[in-house]
Design a protein around this motif. Structure first.
Motif, PDB file in Angstrom:
ATOM      1  N   THR A  92       0.820  -1.204   0.000  1.00 36.86           N
ATOM      2  CA  THR A  92       0.000   0.000   0.000  1.00 36.86           C
ATOM      3  C   THR A  92       0.857   1.258   0.000  1.00 36.86           C
ATOM      4  O   THR A  92       1.849   1.352   0.717  1.00 36.86           O
ATOM      5  CB  THR A  92      -0.924   0.025   1.232  1.00 36.86           C
ATOM      6  N   TYR A  93       0.443   2.229  -0.802  1.00 37.67           N
ATOM      7  CA  TYR A  93       1.152   3.504  -0.911  1.00 37.67           C
ATOM      8  C   TYR A  93       0.146   4.648  -0.816  1.00 37.67           C
ATOM      9  O   TYR A  93      -1.010   4.515  -1.223  1.00 37.67           O
ATOM     10  CB  TYR A  93       1.863   3.621  -2.264  1.00 37.67           C
ATOM     11  N   SER A  94       0.613   5.775  -0.305  1.00 37.51           N
ATOM     12  CA  SER A  94      -0.164   7.011  -0.389  1.00 37.51           C
ATOM     13  C   SER A  94       0.757   8.110  -0.887  1.00 37.51           C
ATOM     14  O   SER A  94       1.966   8.095  -0.647  1.00 37.51           O
ATOM     15  CB  SER A  94      -0.759   7.390   0.964  1.00 37.51           C
ATOM     16  N   VAL A  95       0.179   9.088  -1.580  1.00 32.69           N
ATOM     17  CA  VAL A  95       0.960  10.196  -2.122  1.00 32.69           C
ATOM     18  C   VAL A  95       0.273  11.508  -1.775  1.00 32.69           C
ATOM     19  O   VAL A  95      -0.959  11.592  -1.764  1.00 32.69           O
ATOM     20  CB  VAL A  95       1.138  10.055  -3.654  1.00 32.69           C
ATOM     21  N   ARG A 127       0.803  14.880 -12.768  1.00 36.22           N
ATOM     22  CA  ARG A 127       2.258  14.743 -12.859  1.00 36.22           C
ATOM     23  C   ARG A 127       2.842  14.203 -11.561  1.00 36.22           C
ATOM     24  O   ARG A 127       3.775  13.392 -11.575  1.00 36.22           O
ATOM     25  CB  ARG A 127       2.893  16.078 -13.237  1.00 36.22           C
ATOM     26  N   ASP A 128       2.298  14.624 -10.425  1.00 39.00           N
ATOM     27  CA  ASP A 128       2.785  14.119  -9.141  1.00 39.00           C
ATOM     28  C   ASP A 128       2.404  12.657  -8.936  1.00 39.00           C
ATOM     29  O   ASP A 128       3.204  11.857  -8.430  1.00 39.00           O
ATOM     30  CB  ASP A 128       2.237  14.982  -8.001  1.00 39.00           C
ATOM     31  N   ILE A 129       1.194  12.292  -9.338  1.00 41.14           N
ATOM     32  CA  ILE A 129       0.775  10.891  -9.266  1.00 41.14           C
ATOM     33  C   ILE A 129       1.643  10.041 -10.186  1.00 41.14           C
ATOM     34  O   ILE A 129       2.063   8.929  -9.834  1.00 41.14           O
ATOM     35  CB  ILE A 129      -0.711  10.754  -9.623  1.00 41.14           C
ATOM     36  N   ALA A 130       1.949  10.557 -11.370  1.00 42.06           N
ATOM     37  CA  ALA A 130       2.789   9.817 -12.313  1.00 42.06           C
ATOM     38  C   ALA A 130       4.160   9.531 -11.722  1.00 42.06           C
ATOM     39  O   ALA A 130       4.721   8.441 -11.927  1.00 42.06           O
ATOM     40  CB  ALA A 130       2.930  10.595 -13.618  1.00 42.06           C
ATOM     41  N   ALA A 131       4.710  10.488 -10.983  1.00 37.75           N
ATOM     42  CA  ALA A 131       6.009  10.269 -10.345  1.00 37.75           C
ATOM     43  C   ALA A 131       5.931   9.101  -9.375  1.00 37.75           C
ATOM     44  O   ALA A 131       6.845   8.251  -9.311  1.00 37.75           O
ATOM     45  CB  ALA A 131       6.463  11.533  -9.625  1.00 37.75           C
ATOM     46  N   THR A 155     -10.953  13.119  -9.192  1.00 38.68           N
ATOM     47  CA  THR A 155     -10.676  13.733 -10.493  1.00 38.68           C
ATOM     48  C   THR A 155      -9.208  13.569 -10.853  1.00 38.68           C
ATOM     49  O   THR A 155      -8.859  13.468 -12.031  1.00 38.68           O
ATOM     50  CB  THR A 155     -11.075  15.219 -10.514  1.00 38.68           C
ATOM     51  N   PHE A 156      -8.332  13.544  -9.828  1.00 39.76           N
ATOM     52  CA  PHE A 156      -6.906  13.317 -10.085  1.00 39.76           C
ATOM     53  C   PHE A 156      -6.687  11.889 -10.596  1.00 39.76           C
ATOM     54  O   PHE A 156      -6.045  11.673 -11.626  1.00 39.76           O
ATOM     55  CB  PHE A 156      -6.085  13.510  -8.804  1.00 39.76           C
TER      56      PHE A 156
END
Length: 337
Positions: A92-95, A127-131, A155-156
């Motif tokens: 599990t990850y969170s950003v 872009r932050d999610i893509a990273a 929406t992200f």
């Protein structure tokens, strides 16, 4: 990429010295580069397995105001959502998107809001999610992971999934945003906004019958959650009164896109199985929005909309939070057809 910490948390069962395989969690924190000058905070919890398949990896993202950890990794009764999933064998990850939580807070957030334009909307968030996603894919040697978003975070994640169908296993949109052109867009000004404890208490309890607020959203739960939010924003916490700061890019999205009948993403471009889940008392993103989005997921491999009883927009920190967590987990664990 900078690894901040790696902590092995051990929990003994019933006073015994033997360790249950699901009782030990590895917690890791990463700061990952996104755009120039921007690093995003990513938290990871898992049981220490060497390998995880795409069906066992999930990334969580927050909504318009609060960071990911205070929804998905806060120890309220029933435990942390991330811990729950990790103990069931998930990686599990969170950003945190820029401007939120422990990710980069641009200099504009230390200046008067009117001095700078909004930032941190769907385009920045993708872009932050893509990273984060690209790092996870490389780290685990997989091609896809699942995504969970809350509120404006839907929406992200929706936009990311629509642009990157090959990298997405499943999608869960909790309290999904899908505004029709009749939206009365909220007013906003400048780069960011602030919220006090009292103002945010009203938001967190919105829609709950007044005679049941203390039962559904106990004050001590709210206080623990509020303090957890302040802990991620020391500059806001130091103000008088203490506040939580949040970027206004989401408000610009609502005013300049959604209110004009222009969604920030193409729902029909989402290919992955998708679950939409909303509380019956949600007046921020009511069930009608979930149904409107459901009708536009025309190319999703599977699509479902679920309305859960006795929950508001903030069901994840309310009395019935485990109902929400269980339903999402069941969907994530369901074998792909």
């Amino acid at each position: 990429m900078i690894r901040i910490a790696s902590v092995l948390t051990l929990a003994l069962l019933g006073g015994c010295s033997a360790m249950s395989p699901t009782s030990q969690l590895v917690t890791e924190t990463f700061m990952l580069p996104s755009d120039p000058g921007i690093t995003v905070h990513v938290r990871n919890k898992h049981t220490g397995a060497d390998r995880y398949g795409p069906e066992r990896i999930v990334l969580f993202v927050h909504g318009a105001t609060f960071p990911s950890e205070t929804m998905f990794d806060i120890d309220l009764p029933g435990g942390s959502w991330m811990d729950y999933a990790a103990k069931r064998g998930f990686d599990t990850y969170s950003v945190d998107i820029r401007g939120y939580g422990r990710s980069t807070r641009p200099a504009a957030m230390s200046q008067p809001p009117a001095n700078n334009p909004p930032f941190g909307g769907a385009d920045d968030a993708v872009r932050d999610i893509a990273a984060a996603v690209d790092y996870i894919l490389k780290r685990r040697g997989v091609q896809r992971i699942s995504l969970v978003g809350w509120s404006m975070g839907t929406t992200f994640m929706g936009k990311y999934a629509s642009l990157n169908p090959g990298k997405v296993q499943k999608v869960v949109l909790y309290a999904p945003v899908w505004h029709e052109p009749s939206l009365k867009a909220p007013p906003y000004s400048g780069a960011y906004r602030t919220g006090t404890r009292e103002a945010i208490r009203g938001f967190a309890a919105a829609g709950i019958p007044k005679d049941r607020v203390a039962e559904i959203s106990p004050l001590d739960w709210y206080e623990k959650w509020w303090q957890a939010n302040l802990a991620t924003d020391p500059e806001g916490a130091a103000r008088t009164p203490p506040v939580v700061r949040a970027p206004n890019g989401v408000m610009r999205d609502l005013n300049e896109s959604w209110a004009k009948g222009k969604p920030t993403y193409d729902a029909s471009a989402i290919r992955a199985p998708t679950l939409l889940v909303v509380g019956e008392w949600d007046v921020i993103t009511p069930p009608e929005q979930g149904l409107a989005l459901f009708k536009r997921l025309t190319n999703a491999k599977d699509r479902r909309v679920m309305v859960l009883p006795e929950g508001s927009h903030c069901m994840g920190i309310e009395k019935n939070r485990l109902h929400l967590i269980n339903e999402v987990q069941n969907f994530l664990e369901e074998p792909a057809e």
